[in-house]
Write an enzyme that holds these catalytic residues in place. Structure first.
Site, PDB file in Angstrom:
ATOM      1  N   LYS A 151      -0.859  -9.575   2.848  1.00 60.79           N
ATOM      2  CA  LYS A 151      -0.158  -9.011   4.018  1.00 60.79           C
ATOM      3  C   LYS A 151      -1.093  -8.101   4.790  1.00 60.79           C
ATOM      4  CE  LYS A 151       3.101  -5.591   3.791  1.00 60.79           C
ATOM      5  NZ  LYS A 151       2.495  -4.581   4.680  1.00 60.79           N
TER       6      LYS A 151
ATOM      7  N   GLU B 191      -1.319  -5.586   8.497  1.00 61.89           N
ATOM      8  CA  GLU B 191      -0.572  -4.920   9.565  1.00 61.89           C
ATOM      9  C   GLU B 191      -1.208  -5.201  10.924  1.00 61.89           C
ATOM     10  OE1 GLU B 191       0.014  -0.749   8.830  1.00 61.89           O
ATOM     11  OE2 GLU B 191       0.829  -1.093   6.825  1.00 61.89           O
TER      12      GLU B 191
ATOM     13  N   ASP C 203      -1.114  -6.342  -0.420  1.00 61.16           N
ATOM     14  CA  ASP C 203      -1.238  -5.679   0.876  1.00 61.16           C
ATOM     15  C   ASP C 203      -2.675  -5.220   1.134  1.00 61.16           C
ATOM     16  OD1 ASP C 203       0.032  -4.770   3.122  1.00 61.16           O
ATOM     17  OD2 ASP C 203       1.037  -3.075   2.161  1.00 61.16           O
TER      18      ASP C 203
ATOM     19  N   ASP D 141       0.840  -1.203   0.000  1.00 60.44           N
ATOM     20  CA  ASP D 141       0.000   0.000   0.000  1.00 60.44           C
ATOM     21  C   ASP D 141       0.878   1.257   0.000  1.00 60.44           C
ATOM     22  OD1 ASP D 141       0.869  -0.063   2.613  1.00 60.44           O
ATOM     23  OD2 ASP D 141      -1.121   0.120   3.527  1.00 60.44           O
ATOM     24  N   SER D 142       2.202   1.057   0.018  1.00 59.43           N
ATOM     25  CA  SER D 142       3.120   2.188  -0.223  1.00 59.43           C
ATOM     26  C   SER D 142       2.823   2.816  -1.582  1.00 59.43           C
ATOM     27  CB  SER D 142       4.578   1.715  -0.166  1.00 59.43           C
ATOM     28  OG  SER D 142       4.780   0.580  -0.992  1.00 59.43           O
TER      29      SER D 142
ATOM     30  N   GLU E  42       9.185  -3.866  10.544  1.00 56.90           N
ATOM     31  CA  GLU E  42       9.569  -2.550  10.009  1.00 56.90           C
ATOM     32  C   GLU E  42       9.890  -1.585  11.146  1.00 56.90           C
ATOM     33  OE1 GLU E  42       6.850  -0.821   7.174  1.00 56.90           O
ATOM     34  OE2 GLU E  42       7.963   1.066   7.103  1.00 56.90           O
TER      35      GLU E  42
HETATM   36  O1  KIV Z   1       3.497  -1.081   1.595  1.00 49.85           O
HETATM   37  C1  KIV Z   1       4.683  -1.410   1.622  1.00 49.85           C
HETATM   38  O2  KIV Z   1       5.458  -1.182   0.694  1.00 49.85           O
HETATM   39  C2  KIV Z   1       5.165  -2.085   2.810  1.00 49.85           C
HETATM   40  C3  KIV Z   1       6.635  -2.299   2.946  1.00 49.85           C
HETATM   41  C4  KIV Z   1       7.322  -1.036   3.259  1.00 49.85           C
HETATM   42  C5  KIV Z   1       6.964  -3.381   3.919  1.00 49.85           C
HETATM   43  O3  KIV Z   1       4.400  -2.423   3.663  1.00 49.85           O
END
Ligand code: KIV
Length: 271
Positions: free
Chosen positions: A118, A120, A90, A51-52, A187
């Site tokens: 993934k 959080e 994510d 989600d970056s 992280e």
């Molecule tokens: O969203 C992302 O890119 C991440 C990484 C920084 C681990 O969660």
């Protein structure tokens, strides 16, 4: 050497196997088919459709505005470009509040080409991890500096420096593994704590701003290429383009440095 062969896709069981054999796992974020093709050719083990993307592709100040639809779109694009790397999609902010909602989103990610999802945090997310794993959806957990907690944390801040927070983090790491997660991203945590968690963890850990003691590393693609995204670069970031000489060369240099244990160095770690 990467965990995968020239022809076969990286599988979830191969991650535990790599750890057992002492081979570092190399992960990189990616959001489109062309970069995915280059990343795949460089033998990167894992691609995170993170989600970056909200910050490095969409130009937001945080990851909070990202939608499920965005992750589905970018996962499908990456899957068209990368055949071998294991793709992890994510959950964006607010998309995994309860197991059934998370499952609905996860099915869309898997159908778009992801092999793992993934999420959080731990806490109430443990139930979601169990729910997904029982329904054959592999899960990567993400603890420490979780960017979706930016409002509560008051910024992107290193986590686990105080003893009580470190103990909480250790307990959460064991809990996500017990709930069935196959992989754990750590992280923004002190290097010594990440090493201790890795030693105690039954599942492989992937560090980002967590020092050299994890079982693998992840970087945001734009950071590895030194692209100015308009955001302050944290100390764990390294621009590999200068030494790599090209985009493909930079990705190769990153993978080689992670596998050789030369990245991250002490200058990239927190104490
Ligand atoms: O969203 C992302 O890119 C991440 C990484 C920084 C681990 O969660």
């Amino acid at each position: 050497m990467s965990v995968h062969s020239e022809t076969k896709a990286v599988s979830v069981p191969q991650l535990a196997q790599a750890r057992a054999e002492g081979r570092k796992l190399v992960m990189l974020t990616c959001y489109d088919a062309s970069f995915a093709r280059v990343i795949d050719a460089a033998g990167i083990d894992l691609i995170l459709i993170g989600d970056s993307l909200g910050m490095v592709v969409q130009g937001h100040d945080s990851t909070l505005p990202v939608q499920v639809e965005d992750v589905v779109y970018h996962t499908a694009a990456v899957a068209r470009g990368a055949r071998r790397a294991l793709k992890i999609a994510d959950f964006p902010f607010g998309s995994d509040p309860a197991p059934a909602q998370a499952h609905a989103a996860a099915v869309r990610f898997i159908q778009a080409g992801a092999a793992m999802v993934k999420l959080e945090g731990a806490g109430h997310k443990l139930e979601t991890i169990r729910y997904l794993v029982e329904r054959e959806i592999p899960v990567c957990a993400h603890l420490g500096l979780t960017p979706q907690s930016v409002l509560r944390m008051g910024g992107f801040k290193v986590q686990g420096r105080e003893q009580s927070a470190a103990e909480q983090l250790r307990a959460s790491a064991l809990a996500v593994a017990e709930a069935g997660a196959s992989l754990l991203v750590l992280e923004g945590v002190p290097a010594a704590l990440a090493s201790a968690i890795t030693a105690a963890s039954p599942i492989p850990t992937i560090g980002i701003g967590a020092g050299p003691g994890c079982d693998g590393q992840v970087l945001v693609l734009h950071d590895l290429l030194g692209i100015d995204t308009g955001h302050r670069k944290p100390k764990f970031v390294k621009d590999f383009l200068a030494e790599g000489g090209s985009i493909a060369g930079a990705i190769h240099a990153y993978a080689a440095a992670v596998r050789a244990g030369t990245f991250p160095g002490p200058e990239h770690a927190y104490s």
